[in-house]
Enzyme design. Structure first.
Site, PDB file in Angstrom:
ATOM      1  N   HIS A 241       0.859  -1.190   0.000  1.00  0.00           N
ATOM      2  CA  HIS A 241       0.000   0.000   0.000  1.00  0.00           C
ATOM      3  C   HIS A 241       0.895   1.239   0.000  1.00  0.00           C
ATOM      4  O   HIS A 241       1.004   1.941   1.010  1.00  0.00           O
ATOM      5  CB  HIS A 241      -0.880  -0.047   1.260  1.00  0.00           C
ATOM      6  CG  HIS A 241      -2.009   0.931   1.282  1.00  0.00           C
ATOM      7  ND1 HIS A 241      -2.534   1.431   2.449  1.00  0.00           N
ATOM      8  CD2 HIS A 241      -2.712   1.487   0.289  1.00  0.00           C
ATOM      9  CE1 HIS A 241      -3.528   2.254   2.165  1.00  0.00           C
ATOM     10  NE2 HIS A 241      -3.651   2.313   0.861  1.00  0.00           N
ATOM     11  N   ALA A 264      -6.027   7.933   3.338  1.00  0.00           N
ATOM     12  CA  ALA A 264      -6.349   9.317   3.720  1.00  0.00           C
ATOM     13  C   ALA A 264      -5.316   9.941   4.664  1.00  0.00           C
ATOM     14  O   ALA A 264      -5.646  10.731   5.541  1.00  0.00           O
ATOM     15  CB  ALA A 264      -7.769   9.402   4.313  1.00  0.00           C
ATOM     16  N   ASP A 290      -0.957   4.989  -4.596  1.00  0.00           N
ATOM     17  CA  ASP A 290      -1.659   4.121  -3.640  1.00  0.00           C
ATOM     18  C   ASP A 290      -1.059   2.715  -3.515  1.00  0.00           C
ATOM     19  O   ASP A 290      -1.033   2.170  -2.422  1.00  0.00           O
ATOM     20  CB  ASP A 290      -3.134   4.002  -4.043  1.00  0.00           C
ATOM     21  CG  ASP A 290      -4.021   3.464  -2.936  1.00  0.00           C
ATOM     22  OD1 ASP A 290      -3.807   3.831  -1.763  1.00  0.00           O
ATOM     23  OD2 ASP A 290      -4.925   2.656  -3.233  1.00  0.00           O
ATOM     24  N   SER A 378     -15.259  11.678   0.309  1.00  0.00           N
ATOM     25  CA  SER A 378     -15.637  11.857  -1.104  1.00  0.00           C
ATOM     26  C   SER A 378     -14.383  11.749  -1.965  1.00  0.00           C
ATOM     27  O   SER A 378     -13.269  12.039  -1.503  1.00  0.00           O
ATOM     28  CB  SER A 378     -16.335  13.203  -1.310  1.00  0.00           C
ATOM     29  OG  SER A 378     -15.570  14.256  -0.784  1.00  0.00           O
TER      30      SER A 378
HETATM   31  O1  SAT Z   1     -11.917   2.855  -0.898  1.00  0.00           O
HETATM   32  S1  SAT Z   1     -10.536   2.659  -1.371  1.00  0.00           S
HETATM   33  O2  SAT Z   1      -9.972   1.460  -0.791  1.00  0.00           O
HETATM   34  O3  SAT Z   1     -10.555   2.530  -2.808  1.00  0.00           O
HETATM   35  C1  SAT Z   1      -9.587   4.010  -0.942  1.00  0.00           C
HETATM   36  C2  SAT Z   1      -8.763   3.793   0.266  1.00  0.00           C
HETATM   37  O4  SAT Z   1      -9.292   3.498   1.336  1.00  0.00           O
HETATM   38  O5  SAT Z   1      -7.521   3.923   0.170  1.00  0.00           O
HETATM   39 MN    MN Z   2      -5.265   3.405  -0.259  1.00  0.00          MN
END
Ligand code: SAT
Ligand code: MN
Length: 596
Positions: A241, A264, A290, A378
C-alpha cells in the site's frame, strides 16, 4: 465463426472469448445472477460515452458545469455506502491460521454458499458487464490480469480510468490463460447483505451489496493488494500500500522512493508534491499514489511498478496550495463521488478555498446542521496521465529502482518527523509497529490510534506473522536493498498546533532521506533508529513554532518505552508464527531504551 475451444454463451449469443474457462465462468455467473444481458467491455471511448449517457438518463450520474468542468460528472452513493467496510471483508482460505488475526476469516465452502445465495437473481433486469483488465503496464512481466463481472456501470467507467481495461487486456488474458476472477453486484445495497470475500487459493473475489470504491472496484484493494499479496508471498515479491515518487535534484539525479501510509494520510498529495519556492531546481515525478508491486531484479535491486492507471483520491482538502497538480487535473475528465455542489453546478468540497455549497453530498439543500457539505471520504477518479507530474517511467515494463522505503502514520505525539532504521531487519520491525489515527476512508470511529503494520492492516491477504517473515526473507545480503525510514507529518503540540507544515514542505524531509541513501549526511544514533541532526533539516523560511524542530528531531524515552511495550504486546498476539528475528530486533530496541 465460433472460436475453437469455446463454450457457447447463454441466450444464443456467440462466445466472446477464445478462453473456455473465462467464457464458462461468465456463463455460470450470468445464470446464477439471472442477468438480463451480457456486455463485454472493450474499453473504447465510444463505449464510455454510451455508458455515461445511459447513467445520465437513469440519474446514476449528473452533469457538472461543463464550461468550468468539461467532461466531469457527479455520482452520489447511497448514504449507507460511502467507505470500505472492514468488518464485512473476509479472507476465505482453507486454513484459518493462514488468514491470521489480522483478517476476518470464513471457510471457503461456507463463504461461497453464503454469498452465492445473495448473488442468486441479484442481476435480474440488469446488464452484466464483463471488464477485462490489466494491473500494471500492458507489456510488463510484473503485471497481472483480472476480469471483473459487475452490474454497475459506475464501476465500469471507474475501472476504465483506474486500470488498463478492455480489448488489449483481454488479448493478454487469452494468451496467459490465468486471471483473477472478480464477481460484483450492488444488489439492493442492503448493508445487512453486504460482503467482500476473497478466495486467494482460487484467485477469486466475490463482492456484493456495495457500489463504493475499495468494495466495488475490485482491481484496487481486493486484487492488487489482498489477492496479490498472497501471490507475491508465494512468488517472492511484495504487493504494498505505497505511493511511488521520483525526486529529481537540481543536478538531474533522480531517486525513487516508495511510501506506505494508511488511507487518507496524504499519499496522493506526497506523490504529486510541488517543490516550494525555497527548494529551487527540484522536480517531482509521480509513478503511483496508492499501490506498489515490488520485485528484486537479477542484480538484487528492488524495482517498483504501479499496478494502477488512475487516482481514486480523497477530494476534501484538495486546493491550489495543498495539491495543485490534483486540483488542476480534476477540472476535466473526472468522476466525482459524494461531493457537494455550488449554485452554478460546480463540485464543491471542504477547503476547496473557493465557491460555496448549496447542495450537500446527499443531494439535500446544504445546511451546516447536517454536517459537512462534501462527505469526508468523497473521491475523485481521474486518469493518471492527466497529472502534470506524471513520470515518463510510469509505463516502463521494468518499473523503477527504489532507493528508500518510507513508513508513516498520523501520530499527534511520539513519532519524530523522520528516522532511519538501522538495518533491513530493524526496518521490518519499524514497519510492523506502524500505528495511525483512523480516518474516514473506512466506516467506524475516526481519530483512534490503531496498529496498522506497513499501512496494510485492511489489505494484507494473509497472516501478518507470515507477511513479516516474507519481508525479512527479502534480505538478500547485498547492500542494494532500499534503506527504510519512518516519517510523521502530523505531530502536534499540547495545544493541538501542528509542528510541521506538511504538504510541499515535506520535500525538505525527503531530501534528508535521499542524503542518507547517498551517504551525504551524518545521523544521530538513538535507541529507536537514526535521527537527523536538527541542523540537517532545511527549515529556511519556515515559520515554525519555538522549539518545534527540536521536538521533531528528538525522542521521549519514557513514551517510547511505553510504545515498545505496546508493540511487543501487539506482536505477541501473533503467537508462534511471529518471526524470531522480529522479536530479537524488538528486544534490542527495548534494551537500548532502558540504557538510555
Ligand atoms: O476505498 S478505497 O480502498 O478505494 C480508498 C482507500 O481506502 O484507500
Ligand atoms: Mn489506499
Amino acid at each position: 465463426m465460433t472460436p475453437t475451444n469455446s463454450v457457447p454463451a447463454p441466450g444464443g449469443q456467440t462466445a466472446k472469448t477464445t478462453l473456455a474457462a473465462l467464457q464458462q465462468w461468465v456463463n455460470d455467473s450470468a445464470s446464477l445472477c439471472k442477468a438480463d444481458s451480457v456486455h463485454w467491455c472493450d474499453g473504447s471511448e465510444e463505449e464510455n460515452q454510451r455508458l455515461t449517457e445511459m447513467m445520465l438518463e437513469t440519474g446514476d450520474l449528473s452533469e457538472l458545469n461543463q464550461n468550468k468542468y468539461p467532461n466531469c460528472y457527479l455520482h452520489l452513493s447511497d448514504p449507507s455506502d460511502v467507505a470500505r467496510v472492514e468488518h464485512l471483508t473476509f479472507v476465505c482460505c482453507e486454513n484459518e491460521d493462514d488468514a491470521g488475526p489480522n483478517n476476518h476469516w470464513m471457510a471457503p465452502t461456507d463463504a461461497h454458499q453464503k454469498i452465492d445465495a445473495l448473488f442468486d437473481g441479484a442481476m435480474q433486469g440488469r446488464t452484466m458487464y464483463i471488464i477485462p483488465y490489466c494491473m500494471g503496464p500492458i507489456d510488463s512481466p510484473y503485471s497481472r490480469l483480472g476480469v471483473e463481472i459487475t452490474d454497475s456501470p459506475y464501476v465500469v467507467i471507474n475501472m476504465r480510468l483506474m486500470t488498463r481495461m478492455g480489448s488489449q487486456a483481454l488479448a493478454r488474458i487469452e494468451q496467459e490463460k490465468t486471471f483473477v476472477k472478480g464477481l460484483h453486484s450492488t444488489s439492493d445495497l442492503d448493508p445487512n447483505k453486504r460482503f467482500i470475500m476473497h478466495f486467494p487459493e482460487e484467485l477469486s473475489i466475490k463482492s456484493i451489496g456495495s457500489g463504493y470504491g475499495g468494495n466495488a472496484l475490485l482491481g484496487k484493494k481486493c486484487h492488487a493488494l489482498r489477492i496479490a499479496s498472497w501471490q507475491a508471498r508465494q512468488e517472492g515479491w511484495l504487493a504494498e500500500h505505497m505511493l511511488i515518487v521520483g525526486l529529481e535534484s537540481p543536478e538531474g539525479d533522480t531517486h525513487y522512493v516508495a511510501c506506505a501510509f494508511p488511507s487518507a494520510c496524504g499519499k496522493t498529495n506526497l506523490a504529486m508534491l510541488i517543490p516550494p519556492a525555497s527548494q529551487p531546481g527540484w522536480k517531482i515525478w509521480t509513478l503511483g499514489d496508492d499501490i506498489a508491486w515490488l520485485h528484486l531484479d537479477d542484480e538484487g535491486v528492488l524495482r517498483a511498478i504501479n499496478p494502477e492507471a488512475g487516482y481514486f483520491g480523497v477530494v476534501p482538502g484538495t486546493n491550489a496550495k495543498t495539491n495543485k497538480n490534483a486540483f488542476d487535473m480534476i477540472t476535466s475528465d473526472t468522476i466525482f463521488t459524494n461531493v457537494a455542489l455550488t449554485a452554478d453546478n460546480q463540485p464543491w468540497w471542504e477547503n476547496k478555498a473557493e465557491g460555496e455549497p448549496v447542495t450537500d453530498w446527499q443531494g439535500r439543500e446544504y445546511d451546516p446542521a447536517n454536517g459537512k457539505a462534501a462527505h469526508p471520504n468523497s473521491r475523485f477518479t481521474v486518469a493518471a496521465r492527466k497529472n502534470a507530474s506524471y513520470s515518463s517511467l510510469a509505463d516502463a515494463p521494468d518499473g523503477v529502482p527504489i532507493s528508500a522505503i518510507v513508513f508513516g502514520g498520523r501520530r499527534k505525539e511520539l513519532a519524530p518527523l523522520v528516522y532511519e532504521a538501522k538495518s533491513w531487519r530493524h526496518g521490518v520491525l519499524v514497519g510492523a509497529g506502524v500505528a495511525s489515527e483512523t480516518t474516514a476512508a473506512a466506516t467506524g470511529s475516526v481519530g483512534v490510534v490503531r496498529r496498522d503494520p506497513m499501512a496494510m492492516k485492511p489489505f494484507c491477504g494473509y497472516n501478518f506473522a507470515d507477511y513479516w517473515n516474507h519481508w525479512l526473507s527479502l534480505d538478500n545480503g547485498t547492500n542494494k536493498l532500499p534503506k527504510i525510514f519512518h516519517v510523521n507529518w502530523f505531530r502536534q503540540d499540547k495545544e493541538g498546533n501542528f509542528l510541521w507544515p506538511g504538504f510541499g514542505e515535506n520535500l525538505r524531509v525527503l531530501r534528508w532521506i535521499i542524503d542518507r541513501c547517498d551517504s551525504n549526511v551524518a545521523a544521530v544514533e538513538t535507541p529507536i533508529g537514526l535521527l537527523p541532526n536538527s541542523k540537517d533539516i532545511d527549515i529556511t523560511d519556515l515559520d515554525l513554532l519555538d522549539g518545534a524542530i527540536d521536538a521533531l528531531t528528538s525522542i521521549d524515552v519514557a513514551q517510547w518505552q511505553a510504545e515498545m511495550a505496546s508493540v511487543a504486546e501487539y506482536l505477541e498476539s501473533y503467537g508462534d508464527r511471529l518471526p524470531k528475528a522480529l522479536q530479537e530486533e524488538l528486544e534490542t530496541v527495548v534494551k537500548a531504551l532502558r540504557a538510555a
